[in-house]
Design an enzyme around this catalytic site. Structure first.
Site, short mmCIF file in Angstrom:
data_model
loop_
_atom_site.label_atom_id
_atom_site.label_comp_id
_atom_site.label_asym_id
_atom_site.label_seq_id
_atom_site.Cartn_x
_atom_site.Cartn_y
_atom_site.Cartn_z
N SER A 99 0.81 -1.21 0.00
CA SER A 99 0.00 0.00 0.00
C SER A 99 0.85 1.27 0.00
O SER A 99 1.61 1.52 -0.92
CB SER A 99 -0.96 -0.04 1.18
OG SER A 99 -1.94 0.95 1.10
N ASP A 238 -2.42 6.27 -3.62
CA ASP A 238 -1.37 5.62 -2.83
C ASP A 238 -0.74 4.52 -3.69
O ASP A 238 -1.09 4.34 -4.86
CB ASP A 238 -1.91 5.08 -1.51
CG ASP A 238 -2.84 3.90 -1.67
OD1 ASP A 238 -3.43 3.75 -2.76
OD2 ASP A 238 -3.01 3.12 -0.72
N ASP A 240 -0.89 1.28 -4.05
CA ASP A 240 -1.66 0.25 -4.75
C ASP A 240 -3.00 0.77 -5.26
O ASP A 240 -3.84 0.00 -5.70
CB ASP A 240 -1.86 -0.97 -3.86
CG ASP A 240 -2.76 -0.73 -2.66
OD1 ASP A 240 -2.86 0.43 -2.21
OD2 ASP A 240 -3.36 -1.69 -2.16
N ASP A 242 -5.72 2.01 -4.00
CA ASP A 242 -7.05 1.81 -3.41
C ASP A 242 -7.47 3.00 -2.56
O ASP A 242 -8.59 3.04 -2.05
CB ASP A 242 -7.11 0.51 -2.60
CG ASP A 242 -6.18 0.48 -1.39
OD1 ASP A 242 -5.36 1.41 -1.24
OD2 ASP A 242 -6.27 -0.49 -0.61
#
Length: 444
Positions: A99, A238, A240, A242
């Site tokens: 993340s 961010d 990743d 999400d």
């Protein structure tokens, strides 16, 4: 207590606390678990960090050795794995990402066949296998699985996203900070296909620059670009993709709280906000609750973590929920947060109302907030200390409806987090220090 899996998968420093062997064994167990009666169909995605290839291959090798057909999506947003697992007949999905963490960390997020986070009971079984407490049979002969490179899956995800928008973004000039991460795979092309003029920064991923002074946790460069370039809005993802933090035309931050307010009010106005409720965590700003009260919109609070937000939404069929950090879930469309979907929803509200993000959030006053972490000997014992409870009650009484105090334990460290929201920075500092000083003086 989970040994390896937290609320967002297994995570740690690559080749240190998260090892190659762990990834192989996670893949093996899932391949075996889902291939008992047939070849399982598993999906793996990854972000751009250096160790992503290593863990992707380890998971694929493990799963195929246990009989699974493994589809590799390559670099992609985490929510694309969730969507494709649910809609393309996969038994489960794995996302290799840490993340918003630095490049040297990595993680393995697991999704079940519904695109939801994996059942903790299954994760416990995987942990037992990692620790050698259980054993499984490897596949042989024709029972062996194989690996398929499936980059067209990302196109399926992109086309689905574009199908959700019933307007175009022509005439909208926006800036994108892709965090040198997963968003580089599709964010700019999707928004441009919908008509937006998009300027992109931090899109040159090299394996080590993901999240480095960029993206949703460091949006300063995006704010500067938006202010100087006269963009209508900016969007920072961010690692990743999400989560999303937005920027209005003046370069001011539009946090997850702003997004929930803007989109929640729009749903309320169009009678699509189920049960007239927005789901937040306890860390959402007091100003959001006051603004929702004024609009006649109700809300529910969960503990910190998008996992708990989704559980509340899923149990009650609520429409929207999320975190201040920008992890927003639109339940009608997805079972997890999706930064690109969130950007599209904000742009849609802007387009249809003819208002800017600044105008759409002008009734939302964000209270100043101060959070200090205090190291303690025993978190639970400290939180039940009678003297601390009295200090907290005194602050609550002093703040009244013009602020709040939240004292909670860290989930992973020997810390107590003391947070105060009030009308001024001075009040925040005064009341936080009042409680922090007590904890330190008492030696809790």
């Amino acid at each position: 207590m989970s040994r390896y899996f937290g609320t967002d998968g297994a995570r740690g420093r690559a080749n240190d606390t998260l090892t190659l062997d762990m990834a192989v064994r996670i893949g093996q167990y899932l391949g075996w678990y889902y291939s008992k009666e047939r070849h399982a169909k598993l999906l793996i995605g990854k972000d751009t960090r250096l160790s992503g290839d290593m863990f992707e291959m380890a998971l694929a090798a493990g799963a195929s050795s246990a009989g699974a057909e493994v589809y590799l999506l390559d670099v992609c947003p985490t929510p694309s794995v969730s969507y494709l697992v649910q809609h393309e007949g996969f038994d489960c999905g794995m996302m290799v990402s840490a993340s918003h963490n630095p490049f040297y960390d990595n993680g393995i997020k697991l999704f079940n066949h519904l695109g939801m986070k994996m059942n903790p009971a299954v994760e416990e079984e995987i942990e037992d296998y990692i620790d050698g407490k259980t054993d499984i049979d490897m596949a042989i002969n024709e029972a062996l699985g194989h690996v398929i490179y499936w980059q067209e899956g990302l196109t399926i995800y992109e086309e689905w996203l574009k199908s959700l928008i019933d307007c175009d973004f022509k005439g909208m000039k926006i800036a994108l900070d892709l965090a040198n991460g997963s968003a580089t795979s599709c964010a700019a092309c999707v928004l441009r296909d919908l008509g937006a003029e998009a300027k992109v920064i931090h899109s040159e991923a090299n394996g080590v620059n993901i999240n480095t002074d960029c993206g949703s946790t460091h949006p300063e460069a995006l704010q500067k670009l938006v202010r100087e370039g006269k963009f209508q809005a900016g969007f920072a993802f961010d690692g990743d993709a999400d989560r999303l933090i937005a920027v209005d035309e003046d370069g001011n931050l539009i946090t997850g709280d702003h997004t929930m307010y803007i989109c929640g009010c729009d749903m309320h106005d169009h009678h699509t906000l189920n049960d007239n409720k927005v789901v937040t965590t306890v860390m959402s700003n007091l100003g959001l609750y006051r603004a929702l009260d004024r609009r006649g919109i109700e809300y529910e609070q969960t503990q910190v973590g998008d996992k708990y937000v989704f559980e509340c939404m899923n149990e009650n069929n609520y429409s929207i929920g999320g975190e201040q950090s920008g992890h927003i879930i639109f339940k009608e469309y997805a079972n997890t947060g999706d930064g690109l979907l969130t950007a599209m929803q904000l742009l849609k509200v802007m387009k249809k109302t003819g208002k800017s993000l600044k105008e759409l959030s002008e009734d939302l006053f964000i209270y100043p907030q101060l959070l200090i972490n205090v190291e303690v000997k025993d978190k639970q014992q400290a939180l039940h200390d009678e003297g601390l409870l009295k200090e907290v009650k005194a602050v609550e009484d002093a703040l009244g409806r013009d602020g709040r105090i939240l004292v909670r334990p860290s989930g992973t460290e020997p810390l107590v987090r003391v947070m105060v929201e009030a009308k001024s920075d001075e009040l925040c500092e005064r009341y936080v220090n009042q409680v922090v000083n007590y904890i330190k003086t008492k030696g809790l």
